[in-house]
Design a protein around this motif. Sequence first.
Motif, PDB file in Angstrom:
ATOM      1  N   GLU A   1       0.855  -1.180   0.000  1.00 44.69           N
ATOM      2  CA  GLU A   1       0.000   0.000   0.000  1.00 44.69           C
ATOM      3  C   GLU A   1       0.890   1.228   0.000  1.00 44.69           C
ATOM      4  O   GLU A   1       2.001   1.203   0.523  1.00 44.69           O
ATOM      5  CB  GLU A   1      -0.915   0.029   1.228  1.00 44.69           C
ATOM      6  CG  GLU A   1      -2.003  -1.011   1.173  1.00 44.69           C
ATOM      7  CD  GLU A   1      -3.022  -0.820   2.282  1.00 44.69           C
ATOM      8  OE1 GLU A   1      -3.487   0.313   2.468  1.00 44.69           O
ATOM      9  OE2 GLU A   1      -3.320  -1.809   2.942  1.00 44.69           O
TER      10      GLU A   1
ATOM     11  N   TRP B   1       0.846   5.350   0.982  1.00 48.91           N
ATOM     12  CA  TRP B   1       0.150   6.460   1.629  1.00 48.91           C
ATOM     13  C   TRP B   1       0.794   7.753   1.162  1.00 48.91           C
ATOM     14  O   TRP B   1       2.019   7.847   1.043  1.00 48.91           O
ATOM     15  CB  TRP B   1       0.240   6.350   3.147  1.00 48.91           C
ATOM     16  CG  TRP B   1      -0.572   5.223   3.693  1.00 48.91           C
ATOM     17  CD1 TRP B   1      -1.909   5.239   3.974  1.00 48.91           C
ATOM     18  CD2 TRP B   1      -0.124   3.914   4.018  1.00 48.91           C
ATOM     19  NE1 TRP B   1      -2.311   4.013   4.457  1.00 48.91           N
ATOM     20  CE2 TRP B   1      -1.235   3.183   4.489  1.00 48.91           C
ATOM     21  CE3 TRP B   1       1.106   3.273   3.956  1.00 48.91           C
ATOM     22  CZ2 TRP B   1      -1.141   1.860   4.898  1.00 48.91           C
ATOM     23  CZ3 TRP B   1       1.199   1.959   4.354  1.00 48.91           C
ATOM     24  CH2 TRP B   1       0.076   1.278   4.821  1.00 48.91           C
TER      25      TRP B   1
ATOM     26  N   ASP C   1      -3.813  10.864   1.971  1.00 53.69           N
ATOM     27  CA  ASP C   1      -4.231  10.003   3.077  1.00 53.69           C
ATOM     28  C   ASP C   1      -3.912  10.594   4.442  1.00 53.69           C
ATOM     29  O   ASP C   1      -4.169   9.960   5.462  1.00 53.69           O
ATOM     30  CB  ASP C   1      -3.535   8.642   2.959  1.00 53.69           C
ATOM     31  CG  ASP C   1      -3.814   7.978   1.632  1.00 53.69           C
ATOM     32  OD1 ASP C   1      -4.996   7.720   1.349  1.00 53.69           O
ATOM     33  OD2 ASP C   1      -2.849   7.728   0.871  1.00 53.69           O
TER      34      ASP C   1
END
Length: 163
Positions: A39, A41, A45
């Motif tokens: 993932e 960020w 975010d």
Amino acid sequence: MKISFAPRKIWGLFFAVYLSLAFGFALPAMESLDFLQHEVWTVDDGLPMNTVSSVVQSPEGYLWLATEAGVARFDGVRFETFGHENTPAFSSNVILNLLMDKKGTLWIATRGGGLLMYKDNEFRAVQDPGRILSNDIWCLMESPDHSIWAGHRNGLARIVNGK
């Protein structure tokens, strides 16, 4: 015309062929990396800046991230940012390095703001009455005796018991 190879060249050629074969057969097994999770960020975010210069994990499981817009604490869901706008101990938001020591104290190296520490849910500047430290702290390390070593523009400083 006589062609001769020096023994060193022959072994180098053999080694190159060996590596090619070894990794050539290993590649099909590594084709699928679906078992890994990934993932990213970003500022979208809640990260204060997309460039991160250092990451450490606290004993409580938080990730602490150094950016040029302050230090961010990430709990796995959201970011909380600390900097001079919301934390009095910060005189600079440019964080160059982080260190989580064995006792669970977070050390924060800044550009232009000296050395900070986060302990017992409180940020505070490391006192430097002898003006040994520069305001630009580049790197941090903990030695086996739990001293903190700070590399800075003027050399290297040893901090014992937060002093």
